[in-house]
Design a protein around this motif. Structure first.
Motif, PDB file in Angstrom:
ATOM      1  N   ASP A 297      -2.672  -4.151  -4.460  1.00 27.75           N
ATOM      2  CA  ASP A 297      -3.223  -3.904  -3.081  1.00 27.75           C
ATOM      3  C   ASP A 297      -3.626  -5.288  -2.651  1.00 27.75           C
ATOM      4  O   ASP A 297      -4.708  -5.994  -2.924  1.00 27.75           O
ATOM      5  CB  ASP A 297      -4.215  -2.832  -2.876  1.00 27.75           C
TER       6      ASP A 297
ATOM      7  N   SER B 290       8.282  -0.972   6.186  1.00 29.81           N
ATOM      8  CA  SER B 290       7.573   0.504   5.751  1.00 29.81           C
ATOM      9  C   SER B 290       8.502   1.152   5.788  1.00 29.81           C
ATOM     10  O   SER B 290       9.689   1.101   6.596  1.00 29.81           O
ATOM     11  CB  SER B 290       6.603   0.455   7.049  1.00 29.81           C
TER      12      SER B 290
ATOM     13  N   ASN C 180       0.875  -1.129   0.035  1.00 31.99           N
ATOM     14  CA  ASN C 180      -0.039   0.009   0.083  1.00 31.99           C
ATOM     15  C   ASN C 180       0.883   1.188   0.140  1.00 31.99           C
ATOM     16  O   ASN C 180       1.593   1.324   0.887  1.00 31.99           O
ATOM     17  CB  ASN C 180      -1.027   0.106   1.279  1.00 31.99           C
ATOM     18  N   PHE C 181       0.813   2.068  -1.110  1.00 32.47           N
ATOM     19  CA  PHE C 181       1.722   3.188  -1.319  1.00 32.47           C
ATOM     20  C   PHE C 181       1.114   4.527  -1.596  1.00 32.47           C
ATOM     21  O   PHE C 181       0.025   4.313  -2.079  1.00 32.47           O
ATOM     22  CB  PHE C 181       2.925   2.774  -2.292  1.00 32.47           C
ATOM     23  N   THR C 182       1.786   5.505  -1.166  1.00 35.97           N
ATOM     24  CA  THR C 182       1.459   6.683  -1.981  1.00 35.97           C
ATOM     25  C   THR C 182       2.671   7.444  -2.597  1.00 35.97           C
ATOM     26  O   THR C 182       3.911   7.275  -2.374  1.00 35.97           O
ATOM     27  CB  THR C 182       0.939   7.937  -0.768  1.00 35.97           C
TER      28      THR C 182
ATOM     29  N   GLY D 236       5.144   4.066   2.010  1.00 37.09           N
ATOM     30  CA  GLY D 236       3.983   3.058   2.401  1.00 37.09           C
ATOM     31  C   GLY D 236       4.706   1.869   2.953  1.00 37.09           C
ATOM     32  O   GLY D 236       5.633   1.952   3.425  1.00 37.09           O
TER      33      GLY D 236
END
Length: 329
Positions: free
Chosen positions: A124, A96, A33-35, A59
């Motif tokens: 995801d 993370s 899960n990343f931005t 993320g």
């Protein structure tokens, strides 16, 4: 004595393949899960200067699979090779943190340039679908320079490398603390062992340094005519290290059981030391005996027996037998 082999139960894991349905062309293996965010170190500069576009992907997931995203540069901008660095916590599951990519670039002509959003695709696990995230577009203003570079592209790598090193060092400072702690503990252990050996008399001199019999010590007796370590001595000439320590452990404990009148089935270090103390054995002799028993057990129950310790332990065991034979229990 009985050898026991311990074995854990097998653990089964199932690794599912990534789905091919709806896989974006920009997907390069990132799962989690990343931005994504992007920025430039200066929004206004001249054609003499070099600028830097920074991309940060934050993320949790397989951070090692994240590679530099592909960028679409406007005409007139000359990009250079990107440089990557990271701030991640590898002690968490999943891993993370943030992975950074710096893109140095120069602009030949003055004007206003629009840097397009940067896209990043990942799978995801929570939703079981592919997702695409994008950064905001950026605008830079470039003015005409004098023709003499005031901050060439050559200066960028040193600045980036220094920041990368400092950030990595700060984030992973435990990597430095652990080796230092191991060195300190190892040094303390070696010092304590050397200090202990200095306090103990040499085993070979014990027989000559025994005090004269006193009221609480029984009469002396002659040394046994049969060598209680004869099988150990035979094993010493062979290359069977494990067999040597097994035979020595059995023969020495058999001798101690007979000498101290302890049942062979229940003999252990505690019972031996209690009997030795009860018969008034000198403290330094008791320490020598305990150290000898510890040394044999260490070689017997470690995965690999040391061949270079055999002669030393045999000499100490033989001397201890001779010393104890001088005193009746």
């Amino acid at each position: 004595d009985e050898k026991v082999t311990l074995q854990s139960k097998p653990a089964m894991i199932r690794v599912k393949p990534l789905p091919e349905t709806d896989k974006p062309a920009s997907f390069k293996g990132a799962v989690g899960n990343f931005t994504i965010q992007s920025s430039v170190d200066q929004a206004s500069f001249t054609t003499n200067d070099a600028a830097r576009l920074s991309v940060a992907i934050t993320g949790e997931g397989n951070m090692s699979m994240i590679i530099a995203p592909d960028l679409e540069w406007p005409a007139g901008i000359e990009p250079f090779e990107s440089r990557a660095w990271e701030q991640v916590n590898k002690l968490t599951v999943p891993v993370s943190g943030t992975k950074y990519f710096d893109y140095p670039f120069t602009v030949a002509d003055s004007g206003t340039y629009q840097l397009q959003p940067i896209h990043f695709s990942y799978f995801d696990i929570a939703t079981g679908r592919y997702k695409k995230v994008s950064s905001q577009p950026l605008t830079i203003v470039v003015t005409k320079g004098t023709g003499h570079s005031s901050a060439g592209i050559e200066a960028l790598p040193a600045t980036i490398g220094k920041g990368q090193f400092q950030d990595t060092l700060f984030t992973n400072r435990w990597l430095i603390a652990i080796p230092i702690a191991v060195l300190i503990i190892t040094g303390l252990f070696i010092w304590l062992m050397r200090d202990r050996r200095k306090q103990l008399p040499v085993v070979s001199s014990v027989a000559d340094s025994l005090p004269a019999p006193v009221s609480h010590l029984p009469e002396q007796k002659t040394r046994p005519s049969v060598n209680p370590l004869h099988l150990t001595e035979e094993k010493l000439a062979s290359d069977d290290s494990n067999g040597f320590y097994e035979v020595m452990n059995v023969e020495l404990k058999k001798f101690l059981a007979e000498h101290f009148d302890i049942p062979l089935a229940t003999i252990d270090k505690n019972s031996i030391m209690q009997k030795a103390d009860a018969m008034g054995l000198p403290v330094h002799t008791m320490l020598q005996l305990q150290e000898l028993l510890d040394g044999i057990e260490w070689q017997l129950y470690t995965p690999f027996a040391a061949e270079d310790k055999r002669q030393d332990l045999f000499t100490r065991a033989k001397t201890m037998v001779q010393v104890l034979a001088l005193v009746s229990p």
